[in-house]
Design a protein around this motif. Structure first.
Motif, PDB file in Angstrom:
ATOM      1  N   ILE A  98      12.843  12.893  -7.725  1.00 39.71           N
ATOM      2  CA  ILE A  98      11.580  12.080  -7.185  1.00 39.71           C
ATOM      3  C   ILE A  98      11.833  10.824  -6.764  1.00 39.71           C
ATOM      4  O   ILE A  98      11.459  10.329  -5.701  1.00 39.71           O
ATOM      5  N   ILE A  99      12.875   9.895  -7.642  1.00 41.77           N
ATOM      6  CA  ILE A  99      12.996   8.556  -7.069  1.00 41.77           C
ATOM      7  C   ILE A  99      13.493   8.682  -5.699  1.00 41.77           C
ATOM      8  O   ILE A  99      13.275   7.891  -4.676  1.00 41.77           O
ATOM      9  N   ASP A 100      14.491   9.588  -5.499  1.00 46.13           N
ATOM     10  CA  ASP A 100      15.308   9.606  -4.367  1.00 46.13           C
ATOM     11  C   ASP A 100      14.509   9.952  -2.961  1.00 46.13           C
ATOM     12  O   ASP A 100      14.419   9.419  -2.054  1.00 46.13           O
ATOM     13  N   GLU A 101      13.467  10.892  -3.517  1.00 45.13           N
ATOM     14  CA  GLU A 101      12.506  11.417  -2.531  1.00 45.13           C
ATOM     15  C   GLU A 101      11.330  10.333  -2.109  1.00 45.13           C
ATOM     16  O   GLU A 101      10.941  10.066  -1.008  1.00 45.13           O
ATOM     17  N   LEU A 102      11.046   9.274  -3.195  1.00 45.13           N
ATOM     18  CA  LEU A 102      10.212   8.117  -3.028  1.00 45.13           C
ATOM     19  C   LEU A 102      10.804   7.280  -1.982  1.00 45.13           C
ATOM     20  O   LEU A 102      10.216   6.724  -1.137  1.00 45.13           O
ATOM     21  N   ALA A 103      12.077   7.041  -2.134  1.00 46.11           N
ATOM     22  CA  ALA A 103      12.900   6.280  -1.291  1.00 46.11           C
ATOM     23  C   ALA A 103      12.655   6.625   0.186  1.00 46.11           C
ATOM     24  O   ALA A 103      12.723   5.685   1.207  1.00 46.11           O
ATOM     25  N   ARG A 104      12.477   7.825   0.538  1.00 45.36           N
ATOM     26  CA  ARG A 104      12.456   8.160   1.860  1.00 45.36           C
ATOM     27  C   ARG A 104      11.088   8.715   2.271  1.00 45.36           C
ATOM     28  O   ARG A 104      11.045   8.993   3.528  1.00 45.36           O
ATOM     29  N   THR A 105      10.269   8.438   1.469  1.00 44.17           N
ATOM     30  CA  THR A 105       8.852   8.790   2.003  1.00 44.17           C
ATOM     31  C   THR A 105       8.221   7.741   2.688  1.00 44.17           C
ATOM     32  O   THR A 105       8.123   6.649   2.147  1.00 44.17           O
ATOM     33  N   GLU A 143       0.749  -1.050   0.043  1.00 46.19           N
ATOM     34  CA  GLU A 143      -0.018   0.207   0.079  1.00 46.19           C
ATOM     35  C   GLU A 143       0.904   1.340   0.003  1.00 46.19           C
ATOM     36  O   GLU A 143       2.040   1.236   0.482  1.00 46.19           O
ATOM     37  N   ALA A 144       0.426   2.280  -0.429  1.00 47.48           N
ATOM     38  CA  ALA A 144       1.131   3.624  -0.499  1.00 47.48           C
ATOM     39  C   ALA A 144       0.469   4.444   0.008  1.00 47.48           C
ATOM     40  O   ALA A 144      -1.049   4.686  -0.229  1.00 47.48           O
ATOM     41  N   GLY A 145       1.073   5.448   0.813  1.00 48.29           N
ATOM     42  CA  GLY A 145       0.192   6.727   1.222  1.00 48.29           C
ATOM     43  C   GLY A 145      -0.048   7.987   0.401  1.00 48.29           C
ATOM     44  O   GLY A 145       0.582   7.523  -0.815  1.00 48.29           O
ATOM     45  N   GLU A 146      -0.728   8.747   0.860  1.00 42.88           N
ATOM     46  CA  GLU A 146      -1.003   9.852  -0.071  1.00 42.88           C
ATOM     47  C   GLU A 146       0.169  10.510  -0.834  1.00 42.88           C
ATOM     48  O   GLU A 146       0.287  10.922  -2.125  1.00 42.88           O
ATOM     49  N   GLU A 147       1.383  10.687  -0.102  1.00 38.39           N
ATOM     50  CA  GLU A 147       2.458  11.462  -0.719  1.00 38.39           C
ATOM     51  C   GLU A 147       3.247  10.435  -1.455  1.00 38.39           C
ATOM     52  O   GLU A 147       3.631  10.734  -2.698  1.00 38.39           O
ATOM     53  N   ILE A 201       4.705   8.680  -7.083  1.00 41.15           N
ATOM     54  CA  ILE A 201       4.691   7.387  -8.070  1.00 41.15           C
ATOM     55  C   ILE A 201       4.120   7.949  -9.472  1.00 41.15           C
ATOM     56  O   ILE A 201       4.448   7.829 -10.415  1.00 41.15           O
ATOM     57  N   GLN A 202       2.878   8.611  -9.255  1.00 35.47           N
ATOM     58  CA  GLN A 202       2.027   9.199 -10.180  1.00 35.47           C
ATOM     59  C   GLN A 202       2.781  10.100 -11.048  1.00 35.47           C
ATOM     60  O   GLN A 202       2.677  10.099 -12.287  1.00 35.47           O
ATOM     61  N   GLU A 203       3.595  11.008 -10.343  1.00 32.66           N
ATOM     62  CA  GLU A 203       4.477  11.982 -11.026  1.00 32.66           C
ATOM     63  C   GLU A 203       5.506  11.325 -12.062  1.00 32.66           C
ATOM     64  O   GLU A 203       5.656  11.725 -13.211  1.00 32.66           O
ATOM     65  N   TYR A 215       8.525   1.939  -7.411  1.00 31.05           N
ATOM     66  CA  TYR A 215       9.932   2.727  -7.196  1.00 31.05           C
ATOM     67  C   TYR A 215      10.904   1.860  -8.190  1.00 31.05           C
ATOM     68  O   TYR A 215      11.780   2.554  -8.600  1.00 31.05           O
ATOM     69  N   TYR A 216      11.200   0.404  -7.898  1.00 31.74           N
ATOM     70  CA  TYR A 216      12.029  -0.276  -8.727  1.00 31.74           C
ATOM     71  C   TYR A 216      12.166   0.156 -10.198  1.00 31.74           C
ATOM     72  O   TYR A 216      13.280   0.069 -10.976  1.00 31.74           O
ATOM     73  N   HIS A 217      10.849   0.207 -10.795  1.00 28.75           N
ATOM     74  CA  HIS A 217      10.598   0.373 -12.323  1.00 28.75           C
ATOM     75  C   HIS A 217      11.367   1.757 -12.897  1.00 28.75           C
ATOM     76  O   HIS A 217      12.064   1.884 -13.748  1.00 28.75           O
ATOM     77  N   PHE A 218      10.835   2.699 -11.986  1.00 22.99           N
ATOM     78  CA  PHE A 218      11.449   4.095 -12.524  1.00 22.99           C
ATOM     79  C   PHE A 218      13.074   4.339 -12.037  1.00 22.99           C
ATOM     80  O   PHE A 218      13.994   4.772 -12.879  1.00 22.99           O
TER      81      PHE A 218
END
Length: 617
Positions: free
Chosen positions: A603-610, A59-63, A68-70, A559-562
């Motif tokens: 964004i990928i780096d931010e996603l890893a830490r979100t 599951e993914a939170g709102e942020e 991911i959508q971006e 995350y892994y795909h991007f």
């Protein structure tokens, strides 16, 4: 066909922004790939039918979801790669002399069943046969087992070395294995080595061996290196069974565990410790490159493993492994030997399964006309791969460097037909509905989950030759005598390179070329030897258009795909296709980024830490 084995890099950290400059990944085969596929079953309603859904518990939170959508939006709008199809893999098991879980059992949902089921005691002999016979691509006597070398890194490694963890792809659950337990506490990760795990020379597996493995993977450009301050000091052995890994800041545990799980424990201290010590003490990048180069040149032909089977011998036709009685799971295994026979082609493996010459294959593409010739006692399990073939555009090409041309081509190609022809009657391939870099089309997760709330904003690139013509004319092209030409009157040429040994990819590209020709492009398929394509043509950027996996196979979390697509470095897709550092795409979510220019890796780096607080609870 296991394309990831052709690459010899399934276990490695693929080249990244921090990759050691000038070395490249092991064996020069840097891009992850894979093959396989089998009848996906009837699913006329498009709701996934009885298929297993991988990672349904993620599951993914709102942020998180907005990030991911971006990333999906950038991919959808700029199209650095055109995802053509997604696939299911087929895994074969014979049931006349062997007892295995039924083909619809979630017990088979591991990568790969051939290496996990014997360890679990779920692939057992029911007759007199004491040898499990499998296959391998590389010539056995030419194979070697240093993963950082990568060249001829052969399939017997699956039984010779244990992975850190097991992962059930349907339940999305990590299970302790060589690492029996772990704890993630903010920036600190504690790993515990499994009790009783022993190297085949009789020495205990200890924490320092795990430290060596992690460090060498980071020195080779592994993803974990992006999350630590210093590879040399961020991981240490606390005692004989405990490893402490210190991150530069908290990282989403879904990502950390996904990076640790597939690691195969190879780096025995007496074998690899010297390289680790020298890399730790290296004085600057040049010395680090030199030492790492020595490691990648080292070929290990008689490996010391830690898995349930040990190396015995190899000749031109087979590799023979024998049961290692001191392995913690030895009592689960009721056969004495594993042999991997040299079968470097699809059709040889088809024939071997049809004629009872082998006992199974982890994943292998077999068209339906060949499936129909299998004996009744050969079962086929369908495994979600979250992966598929995509068309990669070289941005240095005068035509493909223009977004309108890439988008026009997307409107010309009928992805459903490409997938149908590639699947050869098996139903194992689906045309990608929304080219976005996100997988899950087999169970409608792309539009129902990952793109929920924004899917109507995305361009599906339906087959629309009128729109393709508009885009080309906007870019200054014209159609003369049924051929599209540029401002100088020169035709748009689209040669597409493809590895000749991958029969399903060849069928797909044949379909693509036919569609492009009918529209008015001068297109042709250029088949290349597998080794030449992946060893030279693709990593060197020697293509106008090529084919590759558009996602990081076996992973459901986007995350892994991007990361696979955009995180650059020597030998990566980004480097091979000369992607720009920044893409000019208007934001989908203003809260994720400001302005049109964006480097997706930010964004990928931010996603890893979100979501680290939620994921660590």
């Amino acid at each position: 066909m296991r394309k990831e084995d052709i690459h010899k890099a399934s276990n490695l950290g693929i080249a990244r922004r921090r990759f050691i400059k000038g070395v490249g990944t092991a064996g020069g085969a840097a891009i992850l790939a894979g093959c396989g596929g089998q009848e996906a079953g009837d699913d006329e309603e498009g709701d996934g039918g009885n298929r297993h859904e991988a990672g349904s518990g993620i599951e993914a939170g709102e942020e998180e979801l907005a990030q991911i959508q971006e990333l999906a939006w950038i991919t959808n709008q700029d199209l650095p790669v055109l995802p053509l199809m997604e696939k299911l893999a087929q895994s074969f098991q014979t049931t006349d002399d062997w007892e295995v879980p039924g083909s619809d059992s979630t017990d088979l949902m591991y990568y790969w069943p051939t290496e996990w089921l014997p360890r679990f005691g779920q692939w057992g002999a029911t007759g007199d046969d004491d040898t499990l016979t499998l296959t391998q691509w590389a010539v056995p006597e030419d194979s070697q087992y240093n993963p950082w070398n990568g060249v001829e890194y052969a399939e017997p490694r699956r039984m010779l070395f244990d992975r850190f963890m097991a992962y059930n792809i349907v339940d999305a659950e990590y299970e302790g294995y060589a690492i029996s337990d772990w704890e993630i506490d903010g920036e600190s990760i504690t790993l515990t080595v499994r009790d009783g795990l022993t190297w085949h020379d009789g020495e205990d597996v200890v924490a320092q061996d795990v430290v060596n493995q992690l460090k060498l993977d980071m020195y080779s450009g592994g993803t974990l290196r992006d999350f630590v301050d210093d590879a040399s000091s961020s991981v240490e052995a606390v005692d004989e069974q405990t490893v402490e890994l210190t991150l530069s800041e908290p990282v989403n545990s879904e990502i950390v565990l996904g990076l640790l799980q597939p690691t195969r424990l190879v780096a025995k201290d007496s074998e690899y410790g010297e390289y680790v010590e020298r890399l730790d003490d290296a004085d600057g990048d040049d010395e680090e490159v030199e030492i790492y180069g020595e490691l990648t040149d080292w070929a290990v032909d008689e490996p010391i493993g830690c898995g349930p089977f040990q190396y015995e011998e190899a000749d031109s036709q087979r590799t023979l492994l024998t049961k290692f009685e001191d392995h913690p799971d030895a009592d689960n295994i009721d056969f004495e030997q594993v042999e991997n026979r040299h079968m470097p082609s699809n059709d040889a493996r088809w024939s071997a399964l049809q004629n009872d010459e082998i006992d199974g294959d982890a994943t292998l593409f077999m068209p339906q006309n060949q499936v129909n010739q299998l004996p009744d006692h050969v079962q086929i399990a369908e495994i979600p791969r979250h992966w598929g073939m995509g068309l990669i555009f070289n941005y240095e090409d005068e035509h493909f460097g223009q977004r309108e041309v890439r988008q026009a081509i997307a409107h010309v190609i009928q992805r459903d037909l490409v997938a149908e022809n590639s699947g050869a009657g098996t139903g194992s391939k689906l045309g990608v509905k929304y080219p976005s870099g996100i997988t899950g089309d087999f169970t409608n997760r792309v539009e129902d989950e990952w793109l929920d709330g924004v899917v109507d904003e995305f361009e599906p690139y339906d087959h629309d030759e009128g729109r393709a013509e508009e885009l080309l004319e906007e870019a200054g092209y014209a159609k003369e005598n049924d051929v599209w030409v540029d401002g100088n009157g020169d035709p748009i040429e689209i040669p597409i390179k493809v590895p000749s040994g991958f029969s399903d990819w060849v069928s797909a590209v044949e379909t693509v070329v036919d569609q492009l020709r009918q529209f008015g492009f001068e297109s042709e398929m250029l088949t290349r030897d597998v080794g030449t394509y992946f060893g030279q043509d693709f990593p060197d950027g020697d293509f106008v258009a090529g084919v590759e996996g558009w996602a990081n196979y076996d992973q459901a979390y986007p995350y892994y795909h991007f990361d696979h697509l955009y995180t650059g470095g020597e030998g990566s897709i980004q480097a091979a296709a000369n992607f720009p550092d920044e893409f000019e795409v208007a934001p989908l979510h203003d809260e994720v980024r400001d302005g049109d220019a964006i480097d997706p890796t930010e964004i990928i780096d931010e996603l890893a830490r979100t979501g680290t607080e939620e994921s660590d609870e």
